[in-house]
Design a protein around this motif. Structure first.
Motif, short mmCIF file in Angstrom:
data_model
loop_
_atom_site.label_atom_id
_atom_site.label_comp_id
_atom_site.label_asym_id
_atom_site.label_seq_id
_atom_site.Cartn_x
_atom_site.Cartn_y
_atom_site.Cartn_z
N ARG A 646 0.72 -1.50 0.38
CA ARG A 646 -0.04 -0.03 0.18
C ARG A 646 0.78 1.59 0.17
O ARG A 646 0.51 2.06 -0.86
CB ARG A 646 -0.56 0.56 1.50
N SER A 650 1.42 3.55 -3.77
CA SER A 650 0.83 4.92 -3.60
C SER A 650 2.02 5.26 -3.79
O SER A 650 1.57 6.49 -4.78
CB SER A 650 0.75 5.00 -2.02
N TRP A 678 -8.23 -1.63 -1.53
CA TRP A 678 -7.61 0.10 -1.45
C TRP A 678 -7.10 0.24 -2.14
O TRP A 678 -6.80 1.23 -2.82
CB TRP A 678 -6.89 -0.04 -0.29
N ARG A 682 -7.18 3.54 -5.22
CA ARG A 682 -6.01 4.34 -5.59
C ARG A 682 -5.79 4.64 -7.15
O ARG A 682 -4.43 5.51 -6.97
CB ARG A 682 -4.70 4.10 -4.75
#
Length: 723
Positions: A646, A650, A678, A682
């Motif tokens: 994550r 990102s 998630w 994004r």
């Protein structure tokens, strides 16, 4: 017999023939084929069948009584987040039946970074416990009687500061180094082959191995200096024979290195232990462990060892992590239990059983408890400890043991023909052999020729239902560790620390002093793990290794498979439409060195018709974005097995946006369902979890490229699995 009964019997006969055909194919697809029937003829002239437990060549076990006097040691490989949480897990494990501790360190610690260094931030605490200072080590073992509890530490590249911190933490609690029992892995050669948590080049790293072994021989006689690992070879894809051969080639190199420094072969071999993986091929795995002792007894003797203790191989085993499935994870309980039985029948001295949810994340507390209870049930309920080497005399087992040993000896000869194990590493021979084995295995699974229940056969309708997984708040852990590092630095004598680190640097340069002894001085002065590593980096730069992608194995194995051919045809169709090959960049971000999945996917995509490039190991999001600008890939595939996806993905998306790079990003690996949602939110285009067939990945990547080229296409659904 009635017509109806005749018809029924005919149908049963056909069904059995089809099943026999499938079973026969699976037998032959194994690296070591099994015969359907073994007889006395298969064990004629096998000398080892007359041996006894505790006697050379030790094939029946290193001790005469084996488990009848004392069962194997139950170990629990544990470590996550910070020292306090891991300490609670240690104490709980000991209270619930564990008899020894095995420490899992996080990736920054293994790679010699402090938790506040830029290279480490996303990985802190995610795949093990973060240890930056001796105070962290003290918290890790608070309330644990180090003079009585055996401690094993899986540490290689950063072995000097981590072992030094353990010694100083115990010393400051009043436990002298000479009273400590356990093992430090210190097996650096396998890092260059598979696991990739090296820091320095092989030559200086072997010096570190030697300095550790010499120090422990003098000051810590109850602590083993080397645990030579085959487990990681199996996890990376090696078959049982390759696992043994590479393990023993490394062990032989260590013995030669230490003997050249003045230690005797008996002294070295008596303090060696071994660590093997135990996979799903039950009979072969039992035979592998028996054969390991047979082979080692010959190797030790050829190196000059004479004592029984030196020639008798002692081992720790761990059930296979790679065999665990993220789909229908409850099935992993059965897999682990059978693998544990293979380790016991093979004669292991200690054992770790994986938790059933480890294909999803670090193990949850209930799953870890069940894994320990599995061993307790085998020890106390099933009678497995009542007989020494119960498979002895079996036509099948004795013939298979001899066969594995013979194949291992032959492969060791091949390694010597490469110029020895270091030359075989540098030439790429080792990586090529492991990669080919892993790729063939994946092809057989994807084709359904190797059955994985709940993945490619017998799939439950709710196989893809969301499963709970342990969540680590990496940002919280990193911030906490950064504060502790700052506090430790504020309270120490900086001049004393600087002088100790300078002495360590000089010793690395001139080779006149023991590096572990000097690192202990640094840690006593409150130097951090990262500072000790950087003191050595003044002399030895961080090592960089580039792996090549090996083509033509996966495609060749599936050449006659209609699903694979259809996927390849789709890639060709899209290539024609856009007027060039589809380009994919596969990236490993952060400190995650597990590259089996990335290498297999890269090879399969290349065989399917993609133009594939592999980024460097331990790449940053920034350097990967720079590479994307230069190469202009259609898709960037991020391979993640460490839990830091994550944060890192990102950052990558942000870096790509800053540069105006238009590549589509996908993620593959161990990604819990919640994380996958998630990531998609994004901007990640697709997520491929464990067990996704490669033809599905190929088709979905081709569809993404078409979408990127603004053509009208719908993403194809995965092909249905056979029931």
């Amino acid at each position: 017999m009635s017509a109806r009964n005749s018809t029924t019997m005919l149908h049963k006969t056909v069904s059995l023939q089809e099943q026999d055909s499938e079973d026969g194919l699976q037998r032959q697809r194994r690296p070591i084929p099994l015969k359907p029937l073994y007889t006395a003829a298969d064990v004629e002239n096998l000398v080892h069948t007359d041996s006894l437990p505790g006697q050379a060549p030790f094939v029946r076990g290193p001790y005469a009584s084996m488990y009848t006097q004392k069962p194997w040691t139950i170990r629990q490989y544990t470590g996550y987040a910070d020292a306090a949480g891991s300490n609670l897990a240690f104490r709980t494990a000991l209270e619930q039946g564990a008899q020894g501790l095995s420490v899992a360190f996080d990736l920054p610690t293994q790679r010699g970074y402090d938790s506040d260094e830029p290279e480490a931030l996303a990985d802190v605490g995610m795949a093990g416990v973060a240890i930056d200072t001796v105070d962290d080590m003290a918290r890790l073992f608070e309330g644990i009687a180090l003079e009585r509890v055996s401690v094993s530490m899986t540490m290689n590249g950063a072995v000097l500061p981590v072992l030094a911190a353990f010694i100083v933490a115990a010393e400051e609690r009043g436990v002298p180094a000479g009273q400590l029992t356990g093992t430090i892995q210190n097996d650096i050669l396998k890092e260059y082959m598979v696991r990739n948590t090296w820091i320095f080049a092989p030559e200086p790293s072997l010096r570190i191995v030697g300095d550790v072994a010499e120090f422990l021989a003098v000051h810590m006689p109850r602590f083993n200096a080397l645990s030579v690992s085959g487990y990681h070879f199996q996890e990376a894809g090696a078959d049982p024979v390759l696992e043994l051969a590479l393990t023993f080639a490394n062990a032989r190199k260590y013995v030669e290195t230490l003997c050249s420094r003045g230690m005797s072969a008996d002294e070295v071999c008596e303090r060696l232990s071994f660590f093997f993986g135990v996979g799903a091929d039950f009979f072969v795995e039992v035979a592998k462990l028996r054969a390991a002792r047979l082979v080692w007894s010959h190797i030790a003797a050829s190196c000059g060892a004479r004592s029984a203790k030196a020639c008798a191989l002692r081992m720790h085993c761990q059930t296979s992590g790679w065999s665990l499935s993220a789909r229908q994870p409850d099935n992993n309980v059965v897999r682990t239990t059978v693998e544990a039985m293979a380790a016991v029948f093979g004669g292991t001295q200690s054992l770790h059983t994986n938790a059933h949810d480890e294909a999803l994340s670090l193990p949850s507390a209930p799953a870890a408890r069940l894994a320990r209870d599995t061993q307790l049930i085998l020890q106390h309920e099933m009678g497995l400890c009542d007989v020494v080497d119960p498979w002895a005399g079996s036509y099948m087992m004795e013939a298979l043991t001899a066969d594995v040993a013979k194949r291992t000896h032959a492969l060791l000869v091949d390694i010597e023909a490469q110029g020895g194990v270091l030359a075989a590493i540098c030439s790429g021979w080792v990586h090529r052999r492991i990669h080919q084995s892993a790729t063939r295995t994946q092809a057989h699974i994807d084709a359904g020729e190797r059955v994985v229940v709940g993945v490619n056969r017998f799939v439950s309708p709710d196989a893809d239902a969301p499963a709970a997984s342990l969540e680590i708040d990496g940002r919280r852990v990193q911030a906490q560790q950064a504060r502790r590092i700052a506090n430790a630095k504020a309270q120490r004598d900086c001049v004393t620390v600087s002088r100790a680190l300078e002495k360590l640097t000089r010793a690395a340069r001139d080779g006149t002093a023991n590096l572990l002894a000097l690192t202990i001085e640094c840690i006593r002065a409150r130097a951090t793990m990262g500072e000790c590593t950087r003191a050595l980096e003044v002399v030895w730069q961080r090592y960089v290794m580039r792996h090549d992608t090996h083509h033509d194995v996966y495609g060749a194995e599936r050449a006659s498979d209609s699903a694979w051919r259809a996927a390849c045809e789709e890639v060709n169709r899209v290539s024609v439409l856009i007027g060039r090959k589809l380009r994919v960049l596969i990236a490993k971000l952060g400190q995650d060195g597990h590259d089996r999945g990335a290498n297999v996917v890269a090879a399969a995509l290349s065989d399917a018709g993609f133009e594939v490039s592999l980024g460097d190991m331990f790449s940053s999001p920034s350097s990967t974005a720079d590479l994307a600008v230069a190469q202009k890939p259609d898709v960037i595939g991020v391979s993640s097995l460490s839990g830091a996806h994550r944060e890192l993905v990102s950052q990558l998306l942000g870096e790509l946006a800053d540069r105006g790079a238009g590549a589509t990003v996908v993620v593959g690996g161990i990604v819990p369902d919640e994380h996958a949602r998630w990531l998609r939110h994004r901007g990640v285009a697709d997520v491929f979890g464990p067990g996704t067939p490669l033809e599905t990945i190929v088709q979905r990547l081709a569809a993404l490229v078409l979408q990127r080229e603004h053509l009208n296409v719908t993403t194809p659904s995965p092909a249905p699995c056979d029931d």
